[in-house]
Design an enzyme around this catalytic site. Structure first.
Site, mmCIF file in Angstrom:
data_model
loop_
_atom_site.group_PDB
_atom_site.id
_atom_site.type_symbol
_atom_site.label_atom_id
_atom_site.label_comp_id
_atom_site.label_asym_id
_atom_site.label_seq_id
_atom_site.Cartn_x
_atom_site.Cartn_y
_atom_site.Cartn_z
ATOM 1 N N HIS B 73 0.906 -0.759 -0.230
ATOM 2 C CA HIS B 73 -0.370 0.214 -0.365
ATOM 3 C C HIS B 73 1.212 1.536 -0.074
ATOM 4 O O HIS B 73 0.244 2.467 -0.457
ATOM 5 C CB HIS B 73 -0.931 -0.038 1.243
ATOM 6 C CG HIS B 73 -1.490 -1.311 1.039
ATOM 7 N ND1 HIS B 73 -3.305 -1.010 0.261
ATOM 8 C CD2 HIS B 73 -2.320 -2.112 1.276
ATOM 9 C CE1 HIS B 73 -4.073 -1.880 0.569
ATOM 10 N NE2 HIS B 73 -3.262 -2.597 1.155
ATOM 11 N N GLU B 203 -12.035 -3.129 0.335
ATOM 12 C CA GLU B 203 -11.205 -4.260 0.276
ATOM 13 C C GLU B 203 -11.982 -5.545 -0.022
ATOM 14 O O GLU B 203 -12.770 -5.469 0.407
ATOM 15 C CB GLU B 203 -10.130 -4.454 0.584
ATOM 16 C CG GLU B 203 -10.585 -4.734 2.066
ATOM 17 C CD GLU B 203 -9.616 -6.101 2.738
ATOM 18 O OE1 GLU B 203 -9.304 -6.408 2.227
ATOM 19 O OE2 GLU B 203 -9.107 -5.928 3.715
#
Lengths: 969, 599
Positions: B73, B203
């Site tokens: 990320h 997600e």
């Protein structure tokens, strides 16, 4: 000249000051004048600005107003209300009105109209809200006046359209509290406001302000509480509110739904988006379950709590709450619980698990998987896994309640409860253990579950371990391996925490008596007997061995074949344990033993227990001793006391009784001994030594009587009177002894006076019991009372002496249940050689952990005493929160004692002990005052003069080694 | 129609290299800037040239938001900001800002020092990059510029992980990053308020999984460790330095504390120590238990867990060792594994997933003989256990979050396409919202309802709200006024004022309508009947019977005349002005129904 000037200045100055002073004092005087209204009026008139007026009102509010002047004050206030332009002052006046109408004894009917009138022209919303609040107070003060209530409700309805949420809030609150509850009343009144209050409130469920919505729901609940039957139509409205944006609305809505589900459990409601219909209670249950995964934890707690009380729900729904369909990659997966169960039922013991053991099996039809059902699915699974422990505790409690009412659910929720034993917060663990205990009647533990349960035995928290022992006491185990496992783990626990000994033995006692047939096959192994060889005799003092024996003997009680497996030393050990740990080892019928004859058949009721018989017999004997010579009496008493003390040690259930009577006999013995002294025949000053003995006896009797009165729970008034009587005798003895040893009459006057007063108060307190006391000391004394009052002290003493000698020994009736308060300090153990070092002048905290038994109201009575070597004593009152209540009659004190002292040169021991404080004012003879009103009524009661406060040490002192070091500079 | 455009540069139907571009009301925001573990070439970083071919990135992007410190990320951040060139603000939470550079530095070391790559970002670049970071607090609304505002929500997952709510005007997007809906031993559960965004980007790692209760897993784990230690065996737990390692540490630490165990626990040193330090600092980001007890004792100040030294591995007696890396492919964990593998008393517990080809994967799939370098054959006698501790939301958790936030659209990223498909279908079915799952580089456009602010004078507002009954205030309400569009602003004003402002004269508009009623009686009787009828129905209105034989309802006039041809038919003339249109038409429809029979 200068001096003169100075003087003048001073004079002038002082004058000015004095004048000011006068001014002030006059003002004060006025304020405290009885006519409050006048004073207030003057004050308010004087006020030049709103701020001033507000100040006056604030001051005024601090003092109470007499009932008579309330109305006048109200009028004044109202008058000012209309004049006042400032909203804040009006607000204060409005709140004062409410406050005043609360005054006890004042009936606010007379001000209702005025109060309602004030509403008319009010513009400020805040003041309006406050006025409505006042009306609410007035309304609640007039429960008998439906017409006034009606009017108030009408007024409230009118203001419901107000644009301020505060006003609407109050209106709803008022309607909720005062709205008509019975249908009949509404019809009679026939006014507009008498329209269905439910509808009016219901309309506000959709208000734009969340606070008003909450208030509407609360008002509805209030109506319900007042006895109005809510309409079922509200249900659908309430369901919509569950999706509200605001947590307080949702929280209140959950409550409302719960109420409705209790009112109409069996009604049928349709399921939206399908043609099916279900019972309302089931639907509500599903909805509340849904709220267990709400975003706000307040709502979650609320929902979880309410779930527990929905017992009418169908079992099908109930069981869904524990079901969370697992899947992995779209394939059905079994839960670990299911796997464990399967392993168990296939007879295979848990093997080392392989990777992929939990590999998903069957494919799932993607259409059938419903990820978020509106149903009850997995509510408890979520609740038990919640982030906040408050929710988890609530969920555990709810599980407990539901499981108690449904055995099949109890069986199902077991796995989850067992899992909770590993929660990270101790409180939750403890709660789940307790829950499990409560439902243990319905369940049998599987071996793998037992395994998990037993793993917690190693917990370092004593609370947890003890709770677990309690749990094991009432658990059903299914296999002999289970018993073995439990025993092994308990023994492990014993070696790790030797202080748990008692608790473990007790646990094994129950475990044995519950599962005799499972223990039977284990006996040879447990006793390590061998068919051919003699095995060494185990150590009798080993706590682990005792534990094993306790298990076996208790099992043997209902399993007559078991003793055949015992070896010789086991029988010997049995005899020993039966004697030393009689509360853990039951009487057994052993072949070829004397005990067999004495072991009574089970048909005999416990009342005719031989030990009880023995107790009564020995007491009988004592009470009939009148005919014996003094020596014989003394001997008999001594023997009986010894017997009773021994009996108390042997029979735990009779311990209280035996000790109590032994103490009483001890008192009597002391009294007899004291009276037998020769000193009575000889001139006093010559026999100082005996004299010391007699006065010591008197003192000891006094102490013992206090112990008898306050240390035993279950003492009834019949006993109390006897105890007091004994105390009176002791006091008489004291008086006689003092009379004989002191010269001069002056001090005696006071003493005699006091004694006679005591006799008098005794008579007043126990007037009803006096007929039972024929021939006793007090009986005779009361006969002689007129003579005593008039005679001189020396006369009095003489009379007392003769009466004391002639009086008979009173028979002490025994109550049903009598328990002696005991305390045992577990920590500090007093064995440490390491002194506790701290800097002098600072404090050190000493952890004290003690168990208390049969102490009534320990919060108020138990104190900790610390004795320093220099004789200084310190008394500590533990906080009420330090006491825990693990079971009926048992308490546990866990507290910290702060020690401090000046510097010592070397470490020394201090003593810590527990004291039981008593206060003869609060004795059992006088009517017991409930705790809540205690402080108030104490003021009302005249403090009686003979109120003696004192303490009784009731635990063994423990020594703690401490060392205050001098502070370093 | 205004629209929100979303283009994943990474993590679209894929795990790793999270990087999502969002343009919302003219603002461009980049969500996460991660690297891909699976590649070592250019594919490891997102293709930033997609954003702009020539020209500076700073001109195109308004801000970059990093959700948490995992490398998938934030791994490409220094490359993006220093090498590609971006000077705008980068937002992340405080813990992320603290821990992220440690991980980036570690990552750099491995790639440059170990693998010897060149043309990679340097330590200095990491530092420079971190200087551009703006740290945000939870629930703090940060104004990026005049219109764009962002707000962070707690996401669980790892320390400092956050979900971001991005708002421009009345359009908003929520990006979840990675999150966890069930609390674990050191972190709480993700939480978001009912913010009703236009789009929720979630997600979906575990889109098709519903997990078992974590308690069973924990209990299993503890039981296994405990049993082995009691037997005198050694336990090896290969972990990655951050995240799960801390959870397991807390788990073991508290267990040791509770059970009074004495066997030592070791943690391999290095990077972890630094990270543990931050865990100690950011107590507010942890779960309830740790937050509540840290005053007495900070849970991350481990009593039983000590730093590991290489020599300890040969010590006799039981012990537990956490060692990096987590897949047993290199480093300390592998060394220890080789030492202990031969003893059946010992145990290795794999707490996470292992990539194919690693030693971890081999032993998990049951291989008992391993060929090590140098042709050595290592026989594995120790027990091998697998224990999944993962901190992503499962399917139920994702649905729960959607329920909490109530978005109008959902977009799934960070998951496998096949699994997403299932979840997508579920979401559409359960919540009736549209759901998207774009692949990398594919743009999804979402139409939003524009909201147009209109000014209204307070006087008019009060006047209009005062009319009509109150309680249903939550429902849309009809208002009378004139909409003036002037100088690029909208105003709602009263008709009089509008006329005045525009300098127009007022015209009266009146409707009349004739209603025929069959009534043989006389006219005035009919009128009386109509009057009584209306009076009975319209209780809340003022209905008057005027002396001239007409009826007024508020300002509406009703007159009755006999029909010229048929005396049995009366003609009711109803007349009202335009302002009373509502009541007027209601009245006519009422009268058309006829009068009630009788009297």
């Amino acid at each position: 000249m200068a001096a003169h000037l100075k003087k003048r200045v001073y004079e002038e100055f002082t004058k000015v000051v004095q004048q000011q002073h006068e001014d002030l004092s006059t003002k004060k005087l006025r304020l405290t004048k009885p006519s409050k209204s006048a004073a207030l009026h003057v004050d308010l008139c004087k006020a030049t600005s709103p701020a001033d007026a507000l100040q006056y009102l604030l001051q005024f509010a601090r003092k109470p107003v007499e009932v008579e002047s309330v109305e006048g004050v109200v009028r004044i206030l109202l008058e000012h209300y209309y004049k006042e332009n400032d909203a804040s002052v009006r607000l204060k006046i409005a709140s004062l009105l409410g406050l005043l109408s609360k005054t006890a004894g004042f009936s606010p009917d007379c001000i209702v109209d005025d109060a309602i009138n004030t509403l008319q022209n009010e513009k400020s919303h805040q003041v309006l809200a406050q006025l409505l609040d006042t009306l609410l107070v007035i309304g609640t003060k007039l429960p008998e006046n439906p017409s006034v209530r009606m009017r108030l409700v009408e007024v409230a309805c009118k203001h419901l359209t107000d644009s301020s949420h505060g006003v609407r809030n109050k209106c709803l609150q008022l309607i909720g509290c005062l709205g008509p509850v019975e249908k009949g009343v509404a019809k009679e009144a026939e006014s507009q406001a008498a329209k269905d209050v439910q509808k009016i409130i219901g309309d506000h469920f959709n208000d734009q302000d969340p606070r008003v919505r909450t208030a509407a729901i609360k008002a509805m609940l209030q109506l319900h509480e007042r006895g109005l039957k809510l309409q079922q139509a509200i249900y659908s409205q309430a369901c919509k509110l569950l999706a509200d944006d605001y947590e307080q609305v949702r929280s209140a809505a959950v409550q409302l739904i719960w109420v409705l589900s209790q009112l109409y459990p069996e009604s049928i409601v349709p399921i939206p988006s399908s043609n099916e219909e279900i019972r309302l209670v089931d639907d509500a249950f599903g909805k509340i379950c849904h709220m267990v995964s709400d975003g706000s934890w307040v709502v979650r707690v609320q929902a979880a709590k309410l779930l527990g009380s929905m017992q009418q729900v169908s079992s099908h729904f109930l069981e869904q709450t524990l079901d969370k369909k697992l899947m992995s990659d779209l394939r059905r997966k079994r839960t670990a619980h299911e796997r464990a169960k399967e392993l168990y039922s296939s007879g295979e013991f848990s093997s080392g698990r392989k990777w992929g053991d939990d590999a998903p099996k069957e494919e799932i039809d993607t259409g059938a998987v419903n990820l978020i059902e509106s149903g009850a699915c997995g509510a408890f699974v979520h609740g038990l896994e919640d982030e906040m422990y408050e929710v988890r505790i609530a969920a555990v409690e709810a599980l407990c309640m539901l499981a108690q009412s449904s055995p099949s659910f109890a069986e199902k929720c077991l796995d989850f409860l067992v899992d909770m034993f590993n929660d990270e917060i101790e409180e939750v663990r403890l709660q789940s253990i307790h829950t499990m205990r409560k439902i243990s009647n319905n369940i049998t533990l599987r071996e793998d579950q037992l395994d998990t349960v037993l793993a917690v035995l190693e917990d370092s928290s004593r609370d947890i371990r003890e709770a677990l022992h309690e749990l094991l006491c009432c658990t059903n185990v299914s296999t002999k391996e289970g018993i073995h496992l439990a025993l092994v783990e308990l023994l492990k626990n014993l070696t790790k925490y030797p202080t748990d000994r008692e608790s473990i033995w007790k646990c094994l006692k129950f475990l044995g008596s519950r599962h005799p047939t499972l223990v039977l096959p284990l006996v040879p192994e447990l006793l390590s007997t061998h068919p051919f060889f003699d095995t060494p005799e185990p150590d009798m003092d080993d706590p682990a061995y005792i534990a094993v024996l306790v298990l076996i003997f208790n099992a043997a009680k209902s399993c007559p074949t078991m003793p055949a497996l015992f070896s010789d030393h086991t029988f010997r050990h049995y005899a020993y344990l039966r004697d030393s740990l009689s509360h853990l080892v039951p009487p057994l019928r052993l072949p070829g033993r004397k005990l067999m004859s004495s072991a009574v058949s089970p048909s005999i009721t416990p009342h005719e227990d031989p030990s009880q018989q023995f107790l009564h017999q020995s007491l009988e004997r004592v009470y009939n001793f009148q005919h014996l010579d003094p020596r014989g009496i003394q001997e008999l008493l001594e023997f009986t006391i010894r017997d009773l003390q021994r009996l108390g040690e042997l029979q735990s259930e009779l311990a209280g009784m035996a000790d109590f009577t032994a103490t009483y006999l001890q008192c009597q013995l002391l009294l007899i001994k004291a009276l037998q002294e020769k000193l009575w025949n000889v001139a006093a000053p010559l026999y100082l030594k005996q004299n010391a003995l007699a006065s010591a006896a008197a003192k000891q009797i006094l102490e013992e009587t206090y112990k008898m009165e306050f240390m035993y729970s279950g003492v009834e008034s019949r006993q109390v009177v006897i105890i007091h009587h004994m105390r009176l005798q002791a006091k008489a003895l004291q008086l006689i002894v003092t009379a004989r040893t002191t010269r001069g009459v002056e001090p005696l006057f006071g003493m005699c006076e006091k004694f006679l007063q005591e006799v008098d108060s005794f008579q007043r307190c126990f007037i009803s019991e006096l007929p039972h006391m024929q021939g006793s000391f007090v009986d005779k004394l009361l006969d002689l009372m007129p003579r005593l009052v008039t005679s001189k002290p020396s006369e009095v003493v003489k009379i007392l002496q003769t009466t004391l000698r002639q009086s008979t020994f009173l028979h002490l009736p025994l109550p049903e249940q009598l328990h002696r308060a005991t305390a045992n300090i577990i920590e500090p153990t007093g064995e440490s050689d390491n002194p506790l070092r701290f800097t002098s002048g600072l404090v050190v905290a000493l952890d004290v952990d003690a168990t208390l038994e049969h102490v009534q109201d320990p919060q108020g009575t138990v104190k900790v005493q610390v004795l320093y070597p220099d004789g200084q004593a310190q008394l500590i009152h533990p906080k009420p929160a330090d006491f825990r209540n693990p079971g009926p009659g048992r308490h546990r004190l866990i507290t910290q004692v702060y020690l401090s002292h000046t510097a010592w040169t070397e470490p020394c021991q201090i003593e810590v002990r527990l004291l039981l404080a008593y206060n003869s004012n609060r004795s059992k003879a006088s009517t017991r005052i409930p705790k809540s009103t205690w402080s108030e009524s104490l003021e009302a009661l005249p403090p009686s003069e003979n109120g003696i406060e004192g303490t009784i040490p009731f635990s063994k002192p423990v020594k703690v080694y401490i060392m205050p070091k001098p502070a370093r500079r | 129609m205004p629209e929100i455009k979303v283009t994943p540069l990474g993590a679209g139907q894929d795990v790793g290299r999270s990087c999502i571009l969002v343009s919302i009301a003219g603002k461009n925001v980049m969500l996460d800037c991660g690297m891909h573990m699976g590649y070592n070439d250019d594919r490891r970083f997102p293709d930033f040239s997609y954003i702009t071919q020539n020209g500076r990135l700073t001109d195109f992007l308004d801000c970059v938001i990093i959700s948490h410190f995992h490398l998938d990320h934030c791994g490409a951040l220094p490359y993006f900001s220093e090498m590609v060139g971006y000077d705008g603000p980068i937002y992340m939470t405080h813990p992320t800002k603290a821990i992220c550079p440690i991980l980036l530095e570690d990552y750099r070391k491995i790639t440059v020092d170990k693998k010897g790559e060149t043309n990679f970002f340097t330590s200095q670049m990491i530092k420079d990059c971190m200087k551009k970071v703006v740290a945000v607090h939870l629930h703090q609304t940060v104004q990026v510029d005049e219109e764009l505002e962002i707000k962070a929500y707690y996401a669980g997952h790892v320390l400092g992980a956050a979900m971001f709510h991005i708002k421009v005007g009345c359009e908003s997007v929520v990006y979840t990053g990675d999150y966890n809906m069930t609390p674990d031993r050191h972190l709480g559960a993700a939480w978001i308020d009912k913010c009703r965004p236009d789009l929720l980007i979630s997600e979906s790692t575990y889109a098709t999984t519903i997990r078992d209760s974590k308690r069973c897993r924990e209990r299993d784990f503890l039981k296994k460790v405990h049993e082995t230690v009691e037997r005198g065996g050694k336990v090896l737990i290969p972990v990655f330095a951050l995240g799960r390692a801390q959870e397991l540490c807390i788990l073991l630490e508290t267990f040791w504390e509770r059970m009074n165990l004495k066997a030592p626990i070791y943690f391999s040193t290095g990077l972890t120590e630094k990270a543990n330090h931050y865990y100690k600092l950011f107590i507010t980001w942890t779960n309830q238990k740790i937050r509540k007890t840290f005053v007495q004792r900070n849970m991350f100040e481990f009593k039983h867990i000590k730093a590991f030294d290489r020599a300890f591995a040969d010590n006799p007696g039981p012990m537990v060792v956490f060692a990096t890396p987590g897949m047993l492919h290199a480093g300390q964990s592998l060394q220890i594994f080789r030492k202990w593998a031969g003893n059946e008393k010992n145990m290795v517990i794999m707490p996470g997933y292992c990539v194919q080809g690693t030693v971890g994967h081999k032993i998990l799939s049951g291989q008992r003989k391993l060929e090590m370098e140098g042709r050595q054959i290592l026989e594995v006698k120790m027990q091998v256990e697998y224990m999944s501790f993962s901190a992503h939301a499962d399917a139920k958790g994702i649905m729960q979050l959607i329920r909490q936030a109530e978005p109008r659209n959902v977009l799934l990223v960070h998951g496998e396409a096949k699994k997403m498909e299932f979840l997508k279908q579920k979401i559409e079915q359960e919540f009736h919202v549209s759901c998207f799952m774009p692949a990398n580089g594919e743009t999804t456009t979402i139409l939003t309802n524009p909201c147009i602010p209109v000014d209204i004078s307070l006087g008019l507002l009060k006047r209009e709200t005062a009319i009509g009954p109150g309680p249903d205030a939550k429902k849309p309400k009809l208002m009378h006024g004139t909409l003036l569009m002037k100088d690029n602003s909208f105003r709602l004003v009263s008709p009089e004022q509008a006329l005045k402002e525009l300098g127009l004269a007022e015209h009266q508009l009146r409707f009349t309508c004739r209603v025929h009623i069959q009534d043989p009686r006389k006219e005035h009787e009919t009128v009386l009947r109509v009057y009584n009828h209306l009076k009975g129905i319209l209780k809340d209105y003022s209905v008057q019977h005027l002396p001239d034989g007409s009826i007024t309802v508020e300002s509406i006039l009703i007159q009755a005349t006999a029909h010229s041809e048929d005396q049995g038919t009366k003609v009711l003339l109803v007349s009202w002005t335009y302002q009373d249109e509502e009541l007027g038409s209601y009245l006519t429809s009422l009268l058309k129904k006829g009068l009630p029979q009788g009297t």
